[in-house]
Design a protein around this motif. Structure first.
Motif: not given
Length: 257
Positions: A20-26, A62-68
């Motif tokens: 996956p092309d992940l955001p750098e913050a993730t 919420a941030k964790l769920r979005k990252d995963l």
């Protein structure tokens, strides 16, 4: 570190999904999730809620769920995330399904400490070679490895399949070392020297500057102290004296200017 696994998608034996092309913050948060998950696994936890994992890492759920969700992992309502499966997924995305060999250049005080750090092995990395340009350091044994002269870097890098280099030299030598690492085929560099490196496209550099981190903490200490100080007021506005005789208005007023 968990046992090395087949690089297929967890839960789908033999499959090799597109990365996956992940955001750098993730990407920056995934190692934190992985560390917390390993701690949970070691204490016998088989599942974890998003709230529990987020709390262990220090982010909101919420941030964790979005990252995963970028990994295709959504958990199960009422159950949470399967700890072992999530470890598999994150290790696959981070490329930790096999150990990566690392070259460390510069074995002064910091380099010596890094060379002796056992934590790398448990996180999927192997310090495969140590280098220095100082003849008095060459031949020294640290944690079972003999320090080589930096001129041997191309040969050792090829023999050990090294793709990651760590620079722990003084700033004046760092760019020269970076050039040598790149010439030897190293495509990722972790730089502890207090300077900015110039590298070709396709070479990734991460910079660790402990002094900068301390300066940032100093700012927060200064800010906390200023909040408890008795402010001087002029015409109803709160002013803070700045060097050179200047004054900064109340932050809320400054925002509106």
């Amino acid at each position: 570190m968990s046992q090395h696994r087949h690089p297929g998608a967890p839960g789908r034996p033999g499959a090799v999904p597109a990365l996956p092309d992940l955001p750098e913050a993730t990407v920056a948060r995934l190692p934190e999730y992985l560390r917390a998950l390993h701690n949970l696994a070691e204490t016998g936890h088989e599942t974890v809620s998003s709230e529990g994992l987020a709390s262990a890492v220090g982010v909101n759920s919420a941030k964790l769920r979005k990252d995963l969700s970028h990994l295709g992992s959504y958990g199960t309502r009422g159950v949470g995330y399967d700890v072992a499966l999530l470890i598999d997924q994150i290790e696959y995305v981070l490329g930790l399904t096999h150990r990566r060999s690392v070259a460390l250049v510069g074995v002064g005080n910091l380099g010596h400490a890094l060379a002796g750090y056992d934590g790398f092995a448990t996180r999927g990395f192997r310090i495969a070679a140590l280098f220095d340009a100082d003849p008095s350091r060459v031949g020294e044994e640290i944690n079972g490895l003999v320090v080589r002269h930096v001129d041997e870097l191309p040969r050792i890098a090829a023999e050990e399949s090294i793709a990651i280099g760590v620079i722990a030299t003084p700033a004046a030598a760092a760019q020269r070392v970076a050039d040598q690492l790149v010439a030897a085929g190293v495509t990722s560099i972790l730089n502890f020297a207090p300077c900015v490196l110039s590298v070709p496209d396709g070479v990734d550099v991460r910079k660790v500057d402990l002094a900068i981190e301390l300066q940032i903490l100093s700012f927060h200490e200064h800010r906390k102290a200023s909040l408890t100080a008795i402010p001087a007021t002029t015409g109803g506005s709160t002013l803070t004296a700045l060097p050179g005789g200047l004054a900064a208005a109340d932050p809320q007023e400054a925002i509106g200017t």
